[in-house]
Design a protein around this motif. Structure first.
Motif, PDB file in Angstrom:
ATOM      1  N   LEU A 249      59.902   1.254  62.469  1.00 32.99           N
ATOM      2  CA  LEU A 249      60.558   1.814  61.282  1.00 32.99           C
ATOM      3  C   LEU A 249      59.543   2.206  60.211  1.00 32.99           C
ATOM      4  CD1 LEU A 249      63.613  -0.616  61.028  1.00 32.99           C
ATOM      5  CD2 LEU A 249      63.690   1.819  61.571  1.00 32.99           C
ATOM      6  N   SER A 250      58.415   1.484  60.150  1.00 27.97           N
ATOM      7  CA  SER A 250      57.390   1.810  59.163  1.00 27.97           C
ATOM      8  C   SER A 250      56.685   3.136  59.472  1.00 27.97           C
ATOM      9  CB  SER A 250      56.354   0.681  59.087  1.00 27.97           C
ATOM     10  OG  SER A 250      55.534   0.667  60.246  1.00 27.97           O
ATOM     11  N   GLU A 252      58.288   5.884  60.363  1.00 30.77           N
ATOM     12  CA  GLU A 252      59.262   6.973  60.273  1.00 30.77           C
ATOM     13  C   GLU A 252      58.746   8.152  59.457  1.00 30.77           C
ATOM     14  OE1 GLU A 252      64.007   7.648  59.289  1.00 30.77           O
ATOM     15  OE2 GLU A 252      63.015   5.753  58.760  1.00 30.77           O
ATOM     16  N   SER A 253      58.157   7.878  58.297  1.00 31.17           N
ATOM     17  CA  SER A 253      57.699   8.982  57.446  1.00 31.17           C
ATOM     18  C   SER A 253      56.540   9.740  58.097  1.00 31.17           C
ATOM     19  CB  SER A 253      57.271   8.446  56.079  1.00 31.17           C
ATOM     20  OG  SER A 253      56.188   7.528  56.212  1.00 31.17           O
ATOM     21  N   VAL A 255      56.045  10.141  61.301  1.00 32.78           N
ATOM     22  CA  VAL A 255      56.630  10.956  62.368  1.00 32.78           C
ATOM     23  C   VAL A 255      57.270  12.214  61.779  1.00 32.78           C
ATOM     24  CG1 VAL A 255      58.425  11.053  64.140  1.00 32.78           C
ATOM     25  CG2 VAL A 255      56.989   9.015  63.928  1.00 32.78           C
ATOM     26  N   ALA A 256      58.008  12.050  60.693  1.00 35.12           N
ATOM     27  CA  ALA A 256      58.685  13.190  60.068  1.00 35.12           C
ATOM     28  C   ALA A 256      57.678  14.207  59.545  1.00 35.12           C
ATOM     29  CB  ALA A 256      59.581  12.705  58.931  1.00 35.12           C
ATOM     30  N   HIS A 264      59.370  13.600  67.389  1.00 34.34           N
ATOM     31  CA  HIS A 264      60.605  13.186  66.726  1.00 34.34           C
ATOM     32  C   HIS A 264      61.576  12.605  67.761  1.00 34.34           C
ATOM     33  CE1 HIS A 264      60.140  16.040  63.003  1.00 34.34           C
ATOM     34  NE2 HIS A 264      59.167  15.163  63.130  1.00 34.34           N
ATOM     35  N   TYR A 267      60.358   9.272  69.191  1.00 34.07           N
ATOM     36  CA  TYR A 267      60.521   8.198  68.215  1.00 34.07           C
ATOM     37  C   TYR A 267      61.968   7.724  68.176  1.00 34.07           C
ATOM     38  CZ  TYR A 267      60.789   5.927  63.623  1.00 34.07           C
ATOM     39  OH  TYR A 267      61.019   5.053  62.609  1.00 34.07           O
ATOM     40  N   GLN A 268      62.928   8.638  68.096  1.00 36.46           N
ATOM     41  CA  GLN A 268      64.337   8.254  68.017  1.00 36.46           C
ATOM     42  C   GLN A 268      64.793   7.564  69.306  1.00 36.46           C
ATOM     43  OE1 GLN A 268      66.314   8.208  65.492  1.00 36.46           O
ATOM     44  NE2 GLN A 268      65.055   9.360  64.022  1.00 36.46           N
ATOM     45  N   LEU A 271      63.308   4.109  69.291  1.00 38.87           N
ATOM     46  CA  LEU A 271      63.974   3.332  68.248  1.00 38.87           C
ATOM     47  C   LEU A 271      65.343   2.867  68.736  1.00 38.87           C
ATOM     48  CD1 LEU A 271      63.611   2.401  65.302  1.00 38.87           C
ATOM     49  CD2 LEU A 271      64.749   4.496  64.583  1.00 38.87           C
ATOM     50  N   SER A 287      70.633   6.389  66.787  1.00 42.99           N
ATOM     51  CA  SER A 287      69.295   6.894  67.116  1.00 42.99           C
ATOM     52  C   SER A 287      69.284   7.624  68.455  1.00 42.99           C
ATOM     53  CB  SER A 287      68.289   5.741  67.143  1.00 42.99           C
ATOM     54  OG  SER A 287      68.087   5.211  65.861  1.00 42.99           O
TER      55      SER A 287
END
Length: 592
Positions: A249-250, A252-253, A255-256, A264, A267-268, A271, A287
């Motif tokens: 979760l850390s 996420e930014s 990856v975006a 992307h 990652y989802q 997750l 997700s």
């Protein structure tokens, strides 16, 4: 084909150099070199500087014009216009013969053709680019070719070759960025092989090196691969799963910020898997659906399979069998597409090897024929005794040609066998299995004869590989197949679908007899003695069984129903034999 299929932009990493073509103290070639080296790290600035150079084309030399056109076609390919890009670059190939331009073109073509699925031409162009590195004195270009070779062979599952080129890139130490790319390729292969834990420190160092080199995408892929290949619900503590979820979760930014669709989706999907393992089914569902939605623009990927597996597990856990079946059916289609693509890359690889061998043999035969003509002309002027010698020489040469022809046929037969028989267990591959079962089902359908199909999956097999190594795991696979063949006294077809999953098909017995036979196999596997492998551990297997009376005469439907039965066997605690009609009875009971 997770990395290369989504975007060829991650194949090459340049050094950040901002160049303006209007600088009077630098040549056009320097300006073009500078533009090329920012095409990965600053794509917008790359296009801008390319546009700034456009009005100066009339001042370019022939070499500089070739270089500029190459970069322009690269920008075209960046937009996804692969068909026109390949056409334009092929035309460029004919008018730009210098080794440096030829190397750029061959490397670029190989990269795009791997994306478009033209694997045979991609491998040939890659081989040409590798040969050209010997005649090009440019460390940057050579490092690019080494990187493309390592990635391409990784995608073709030629792991030893991928690691070889990755090590060459690392040891050459052209730059920190190149070392990052070499480590990235190498450790992705090793993690896929199940060696993540053995190389934990090196993988952490590689991730840090890529972060320091500003290659955030490579660093993120290494971290995602680590969790994918090391976190397993059956062998990972809840605290470790929670820690992995927090760390994911850390990211996420980061990856975006990449704007890279492939990562992307990855990652989802990952997750969703960790959410499900942590018991957060609702978050896992969200997700997984995000991954599937974003994946629509990419195509069939392994990330898509991961997301679908999570959705199947969620719906089975909730007793929503229709939804589980729908996703399982879609997953089966995607699995087949990915398998066919992997098989196509391997077939292309062996085909190129075979054609190169054939060309060598053809050249040798032509040389021999030339020698034969020379001898004939020489002997024609000699006496009858010399004519006898000529016939002897001709006979010897024809015999030699026959030997060469025999070798060619032998090699052809070898490649055919490689494509049909699994090298480890000596049973049919999935492709050969599907072809033979399809014929079997067509014949059975004409006479309305029953055909039974079972899927066998070894329980907790990953733990055996992780704890005792892949040699012990290979021993288990071979011994399980031998055990099943000893138990099966009926006419039965055995194939390896992949990993520790096998399929058994019998056209000559009833469903009851098939269930009894699978139970005998299950008991025989459970009774296996593992001490010959050098380790002591239990071996069990779960079976899912169906028949044409319930599933019809289509291979895909038989496999899907047997897979659902196998899921039920796993849910019952493993080491079970479950028939598809048992699931249908349960579903009907729930509906009632």
């Amino acid at each position: 084909m997770i990395f290369l299929r989504a975007s060829w932009l991650t194949v090459l990493l340049g050094v950040v150099v901002i160049v303006h073509a209007t600088e009077t103290d630098r040549s056009f070639m320097d300006a073009l070199n500078g533009v090329e080296k920012i095409r990965k790290t600053k794509p917008d600035l790359f296009k801008q500087q390319l546009d700034e150079l456009s009005p100066m084309q009339s001042q370019f030399s022939v070499e500089e014009r070739c270089y500029y056109d190459f970069l322009r076609f690269y920008a075209e390919g960046y937009e996804g216009n692969y068909e026109s890009t390949i056409k334009n670059v092929n035309a460029l190939n004919e008018r730009c013969p210098s080794p440096a331009n030829q190397l750029r073109i061959k490397k670029f073509l190989a990269n795009i053709q791997m994306i478009t699925g033209d694997f045979k031409d991609a491998i040939q162009n890659l081989n040409d680019a590798i040969e050209l590195t010997e005649s090009v004195d440019d460390a940057y270009l050579v490092s690019q070719v080494l990187n493309v070779a390592s990635i391409s062979y990784r995608l073709m599952h030629q792991d030893s070759l991928s690691i070889k080129y990755a090590d060459l890139l690392i040891n050459a130490n052209y730059s920190r960025e190149d070392v990052c790319l070499g480590q990235f390729n190498k450790y992705r292969v090793l993690m896929r092989q199940g060696q993540a834990r053995q190389h934990e420190n090196e993988i952490e160092q590689a991730t840090a090196n890529c972060q320091n080199s500003q290659n955030i995408i490579a660093a993120l892929f290494l971290q995602l691969d680590w969790y994918r290949y090391t976190i397993d619900k059956s062998s990972t503590a809840d605290t470790e799963i929670a820690a992995a979820l927090d760390h994911l979760l850390s990211l996420e930014s980061q990856v975006a910020d990449t704007g890279f669709k492939n990562i992307h989706v990855y990652y989802q999907a990952l997750l969703s898997r960790l959410y499900f393992m942590a018991g957060q089914s609702d978050m896992a569902n969200v997700s997984a659906k995000k991954a599937i939605e974003e994946n629509n623009v990419i195509g069939e990927t392994e990330q898509l399979l991961m997301a679908m597996e999570v959705l199947v597990s969620i719906h089975l856990e909730r007793g929503q069998y229709q939804q589980a079946y729908r996703y399982l059916k879609e997953k089966s289609v995607v699995e087949n597409e990915i398998y066919q693509r992997k098989l196509a890359t391997q077939v292309a690889y062996y085909r190129v090897l075979h054609e190169n061998l054939a060309q060598e043999l053809e050249i040798e035969q032509l040389n021999q024929n030339n020698e034969l003509l020379r001898l004939e002309n020489q002997l024609a002027a000699e006496t009858a005794k010399r004519q006898q010698l000529m016939m002897l020489l001709i006979a010897s040469l024809l015999l030699l040609l026959g030997v060469w022809a025999f070798k060619i046929k032998k090699r052809h037969d070898y490649f055919k066998e490689v494509a049909e028989i699994d090298h480890l267990t000596q049973v049919f591959t999935r492709k050969a299995f599907e072809e033979k079962v399809r014929v079997m089902l067509e014949e059975a359908a004409e006479t309305n004869s029953p055909v039974n199909l079972a899927i066998m999956d070894l329980d907790h097999f990953k733990n055996v590989n992780d704890q005792y190594g892949h040699l012990v795991g290979d021993w288990v696979l071979k011994q399980v197949v031998l055990t099943c063949e000893e138990v099966a006294d009926e006419d039965i077809l055995v194939a390896r679908l992949g990993g520790e999953e096998f399929c058994l098909v019998s056209p000559s017995i009833s469903q009851l007899q098939m269930m009894r036979l699978m139970e005998k196999m299950r008991a025989a596997i459970e009774a296996m003695d593992s001490s010959d492998s050098g380790a002591i551990f239990d071996i069990t297997a779960s079976f899912g069984v169906t028949t044409t009376a319930l599933s019809g005469y289509r291979v895909s439907m038989l496999l899907t129903h047997a897979d659902l039965a196998l899921f039920e066997a796993k849910n019952k605690g493993r080491n079970e034999v479950v028939a598809y009609d048992e699931i249908m009875q349960d579903v009907m009971a729930v509906k009632a």
